[in-house]
Design an enzyme around this catalytic site. Structure first.
Site, PDB file in Angstrom:
ATOM      1  N   TYR A  56     -12.695   8.200  -0.674  1.00 37.83           N
ATOM      2  CA  TYR A  56     -12.191   7.553   0.751  1.00 37.83           C
ATOM      3  C   TYR A  56     -11.158   8.964   0.507  1.00 37.83           C
ATOM      4  O   TYR A  56     -10.872   9.794   2.049  1.00 37.83           O
ATOM      5  CB  TYR A  56     -12.130   6.630   0.935  1.00 37.83           C
ATOM      6  CG  TYR A  56     -10.800   6.245   0.662  1.00 37.83           C
ATOM      7  CD1 TYR A  56      -9.442   5.667   1.569  1.00 37.83           C
ATOM      8  CD2 TYR A  56     -10.703   5.415  -0.201  1.00 37.83           C
ATOM      9  CE1 TYR A  56      -8.589   5.259   1.269  1.00 37.83           C
ATOM     10  CE2 TYR A  56     -10.100   4.409  -1.355  1.00 37.83           C
ATOM     11  CZ  TYR A  56      -8.397   4.800  -0.293  1.00 37.83           C
ATOM     12  OH  TYR A  56      -7.699   3.994  -0.591  1.00 37.83           O
ATOM     13  N   HIS A  88      -7.057  -6.079  -2.014  1.00 31.07           N
ATOM     14  CA  HIS A  88      -5.673  -5.390  -2.488  1.00 31.07           C
ATOM     15  C   HIS A  88      -4.880  -5.890  -0.875  1.00 31.07           C
ATOM     16  O   HIS A  88      -3.911  -5.153  -0.794  1.00 31.07           O
ATOM     17  CB  HIS A  88      -6.708  -4.202  -0.882  1.00 31.07           C
ATOM     18  CG  HIS A  88      -5.415  -2.673  -0.903  1.00 31.07           C
ATOM     19  ND1 HIS A  88      -5.308  -2.020  -1.616  1.00 31.07           N
ATOM     20  CD2 HIS A  88      -6.054  -2.543   0.322  1.00 31.07           C
ATOM     21  CE1 HIS A  88      -4.513  -1.338  -1.127  1.00 31.07           C
ATOM     22  NE2 HIS A  88      -4.829  -1.044   0.211  1.00 31.07           N
ATOM     23  N   ASP A 132       1.080  -1.345  -0.217  1.00 30.49           N
ATOM     24  CA  ASP A 132       0.298  -0.051  -0.092  1.00 30.49           C
ATOM     25  C   ASP A 132       1.342   1.530   0.151  1.00 30.49           C
ATOM     26  O   ASP A 132       2.003   0.961  -0.494  1.00 30.49           O
ATOM     27  CB  ASP A 132      -0.938  -0.175   1.159  1.00 30.49           C
ATOM     28  CG  ASP A 132      -2.117   1.251   1.302  1.00 30.49           C
ATOM     29  OD1 ASP A 132      -3.061   1.080   0.406  1.00 30.49           O
ATOM     30  OD2 ASP A 132      -1.977   1.996   2.088  1.00 30.49           O
ATOM     31  N   TYR A 173      -1.944  10.734   3.290  1.00 31.95           N
ATOM     32  CA  TYR A 173      -3.158  11.151   3.241  1.00 31.95           C
ATOM     33  C   TYR A 173      -3.238  12.466   2.458  1.00 31.95           C
ATOM     34  O   TYR A 173      -3.756  13.420   1.580  1.00 31.95           O
ATOM     35  CB  TYR A 173      -4.664  10.802   3.437  1.00 31.95           C
ATOM     36  CG  TYR A 173      -4.482   8.999   3.703  1.00 31.95           C
ATOM     37  CD1 TYR A 173      -5.288   8.382   2.242  1.00 31.95           C
ATOM     38  CD2 TYR A 173      -4.451   8.714   4.772  1.00 31.95           C
ATOM     39  CE1 TYR A 173      -5.742   7.435   2.237  1.00 31.95           C
ATOM     40  CE2 TYR A 173      -5.168   6.937   4.424  1.00 31.95           C
ATOM     41  CZ  TYR A 173      -5.073   6.341   3.258  1.00 31.95           C
ATOM     42  OH  TYR A 173      -5.470   5.301   2.919  1.00 31.95           O
TER      43      TYR A 173
END
Length: 313
Positions: A147, A290, A102, A230
């Site tokens: 998201y 994922h 990720d 993020y």
């Protein structure tokens, strides 16, 4: 898991939590994503240790049992890169194989770009080479309620997560990210509303696993994880024309929602990613999602070990 030893080590003014197993001369360093933690690598660490390698996994700064930085909202991916180098120096390790999952793929590749002499090879799961910056994530290419866009808004995820206990937040994200569609909310929803309370965990993720994750995030909270990755992914790091010269492997599940990112499938399948990573092999796992390394650990372990052994020839 009792074979894995745990300790803390000072790195750049913070105490980082380290998990380690194996005594081999070659080292494999594992870098987690979100909502993951060192524990996400439990299957892979044992496999590479059994194959004769020294396996190390960390909690990134601000995650799990590692210290919080003094100003979390100032964090960038470069902090993680410098932490990796600081960790290697502290442990007197000259060179490693780096495995990133990720967003952990970003510092894994950046270490190889900026410190090539420290890297034998790079393996990433789910995410190919991506350089953070203004063009790396363009909002108009995604649904408005996606998201990532929601979590980039200061305070929004905090309010959404704050309605629930930490264990439920982790449960919901694991369920949501296990799907093959882009997780996106309607205008009258928050991201946590996308998961019904009656939805079971994925079959390969136990209540015991969930409890382990929850206990670590209860310690760290979500303040730093919302900043990195993020809220810093569009920050320019000042890196131009990056190249990863080390051998690399990308493992991706055919049902990973990441493949639904705008342009991602062409970037990977069309080979554009090899402009940045010329020595890249790509392996697909047909039913993989994922969390492919937890869903299909034996397949992922075989791919990682094959890659490691190939570099020994």
């Amino acid at each position: 898991m009792e074979q894995i030893k745990h300790f803390h080590i000072p790195v750049r003014g913070l105490s980082l939590h380290v998990a380690e197993i194996g005594l081999g001369p070659k080292v494999v360093l594992f870098l987690h994503g979100f909502p993951e933690i060192w524990y996400t690598w439990r299957h892979q660490m044992k496999a590479v240790a059994d194959a004769g390698y020294r396996a190390i996994a960390i909690d990134f700064r601000g995650y799990g049992l590692s210290d919080q930085p003094p100003e979390p909202e100032e964090g960038t991916f470069m902090d993680l890169v410098e932490d990796v180098i600081g960790l290697l120096d502290a442990l007197t390790i000259d060179k490693v194989f780096v495995v990133g999952k990720d967003f952990g793929a970003v510092p894994a590749y950046l270490v190889a770009v900026l410190h090539p002499q420290r890297v034998h090879g790079v393996v990433t799961l789910g995410v190919p080479f991506m350089l953070p910056g203004p063009s790396s994530f363009q909002a108009d290419h995604f649904p408005r309620g996606f998201y990532v866009l929601r979590w980039q808004e200061p305070g929004r995820a905090e309010a959404d997560f704050g309605r629930l206990d930490v264990k439920t937040v982790i449960r919901n994200i694991y369920i949501l990210f296990s799907g093959s569609e882009l997780p996106a909310a309607n205008d009258n929803q928050e991201i946590m509303d996308l998961v019904d309370a009656s939805t079971p965990l994925p079959t390969w993720f136990s209540e015991e696993d969930l409890a382990e994750y929850a206990s670590l995030y209860e310690k760290s909270g979500f303040r730093y994880p919302l900043q990195v990755p993020y809220r810093t992914m569009t920050k320019d790091l000042g890196i131009t024309n990056p190249k990863v010269e080390a051998p690399a492997l990308l493992v991706i599940g055919e049902k990973d929602y990441i493949l639904k990112f705008s342009g991602m499938e062409d970037y990977i399948r069309g080979g554009l990613v090899k402009y940045f990573v010329p020595n890249l092999d790509i392996a697909y796992i047909a039913e993989g999602g994922h969390f492919v390394h937890e869903q299909s650990p034996e397949k992922v372990n075989d791919l990682i070990l094959s890659f490691l052994k190939k570099q020994e020839i």
